[in-house]
Scaffold this active site. Structure first.
Site, PDB file in Angstrom:
ATOM      1  N   LYS A 157       0.869  -1.186  -0.040  1.00 17.94           N
ATOM      2  CA  LYS A 157       0.300   0.182  -0.168  1.00 17.94           C
ATOM      3  C   LYS A 157       0.949   1.188  -0.046  1.00 17.94           C
ATOM      4  O   LYS A 157       0.792   2.096  -0.805  1.00 17.94           O
ATOM      5  CB  LYS A 157      -1.051   0.063   1.268  1.00 17.94           C
TER       6      LYS A 157
ATOM      7  N   ARG B 293      -9.862   0.845   8.475  1.00 20.12           N
ATOM      8  CA  ARG B 293      -9.584  -0.527   8.851  1.00 20.12           C
ATOM      9  C   ARG B 293     -10.570  -1.351   9.533  1.00 20.12           C
ATOM     10  O   ARG B 293     -10.380  -2.391   9.921  1.00 20.12           O
ATOM     11  CB  ARG B 293      -8.236  -0.326   9.821  1.00 20.12           C
TER      12      ARG B 293
ATOM     13  N   ARG C 103      11.823  -4.777   5.316  1.00 19.52           N
ATOM     14  CA  ARG C 103      11.628  -3.398   4.951  1.00 19.52           C
ATOM     15  C   ARG C 103      12.414  -2.438   5.574  1.00 19.52           C
ATOM     16  O   ARG C 103      12.864  -2.513   6.664  1.00 19.52           O
ATOM     17  CB  ARG C 103      10.287  -2.972   5.035  1.00 19.52           C
TER      18      ARG C 103
ATOM     19  N   ARG D 191      11.064  -0.304  11.384  1.00 17.21           N
ATOM     20  CA  ARG D 191       9.841  -0.007  12.063  1.00 17.21           C
ATOM     21  C   ARG D 191      10.008  -1.309  13.277  1.00 17.21           C
ATOM     22  O   ARG D 191      10.177  -2.170  13.032  1.00 17.21           O
ATOM     23  CB  ARG D 191       8.556  -0.124  11.613  1.00 17.21           C
TER      24      ARG D 191
ATOM     25  N   ARG E 253      -0.720  -8.155  13.710  1.00 15.68           N
ATOM     26  CA  ARG E 253      -1.372  -7.308  12.596  1.00 15.68           C
ATOM     27  C   ARG E 253      -2.194  -8.138  11.531  1.00 15.68           C
ATOM     28  O   ARG E 253      -3.321  -7.430  11.116  1.00 15.68           O
ATOM     29  CB  ARG E 253      -0.125  -6.521  11.979  1.00 15.68           C
TER      30      ARG E 253
END
Ligand code: AP5
Ligand code: MG
Ligand code: ZN
Length: 217
Positions: free
Chosen positions: A14, A88, A127, A161, A172
């Protein structure tokens, strides 16, 4: 003016696609995750509330994230908005409808990034982002052109993160399945959902999204 939602589980791509659309089309990239991380970094009251919840991989309250979106929409002179990580929950979807209507906007597409959950852990654990300009990278799938130098701004500092560890990612994903996936039928009933293959290479996903936005798909 086009307003779209990018919907998909953690690591679906996203943020990667939204950042590109913002750069190429003058649309505004509205990521509640990024807004909350900024609030945490700045130590604002919202940040203090959100910090532990995010570290556990659970959802922050609907009221907080809806207010953040409303604030960003006000005064924006964009040529459209890309909602990344919002809504969400069903409650957030209802809030978005009101936020848009109040500002004379309407939703054009809900683009669902269809992905294989087992691959997502790899995406998330690899990431990293530039600490200076926020450009997003991946150890394997999108490395910097020159090792340890940001392609965009030349910085040599990067960050990862705190919620990008395997345990938190599982929470998550469970939150996504339990609370976010159930909003799809709501948008399907409105005929807004367009599905793209999120497992394709980044450029291919971009091409699929462009085709939808340009009305050629
Ligand atoms: P948020 O920041 O929204 O995280 P998320 O939804 O878990 O999604 P990610 O940012 O992890 O994934 P992405 O889809 O953006 O993937 P990316 O493009 O980076 O939310 C974080 C937390 O904040 C939540 O857990 C919650 O606590 C809170 N929160 C946020 N919004 C909220 C809300 N509305 N309500 C309540 N709480 C909220 O890609 C991932 C990696 O893969 C990158 O390294 C990228 O380079 C790579 N990649 C991307 N596309 C591809 C591809 N096609 N092929 C190969 N690699 C790819
Ligand atoms: Mg993201
Ligand atoms: Zn940079």
């Amino acid at each position: 003016m086009m307003n779209i939602i990018l919907l998909g589980p953690p690591g679906a791509g996203k943020g990667t696609q939204a950042a590109r659309l913002q750069a190429e089309r003058g649309m505004i990239h509205l990521s509640t995750g990024d807004m909350l991380r900024e609030a945490v970094a700045a130590g604002t009251p919202v940040g203090l509330k959100a910090k532990e919840i995010m570290a556990r991989g659970e959802l922050v309250s609907d009221a907080i994230v809806s207010a953040l979106i409303g604030e960003r929409l006000d005064g924006s002179t964009d040529s459209g908005a890309i909602f990344d990580g919002f809504p969400r929950t069903k409650h957030q979807a209802a809030a978005l409808e009101i936020l848009l209507a109040e500002r004379g906007r309407q939703l054009d597409h809900v683009i669902e990034l269809d992905v294989d959950e087992n691959e997502l852990v790899k995406r998330i654990t690899g990431r990293f982002t530039c600490a200076k300009c926020g450009a997003g990278y991946h150890d394997t799938f999108r490395p910097t052109k020159v090792e340890d130098v940001c392609d965009v701004c030349g910085s040599t500092e990067f960050k990862r993160r705190p919620d990008d560890n395997e345990d938190t990612v599982r929470t998550r994903m469970a939150e996504y399945r339990a609370k976010t996936e159930p909003i799809l039928p709501y948008y399907e009933a409105k005929g807004l959902v367009r599905r793209v293959d999120g497992m394709a290479a980044i450029e291919e996903v971009s091409a699929q999204i462009d085709a939808i936005l340009d009305g050629s798909a």
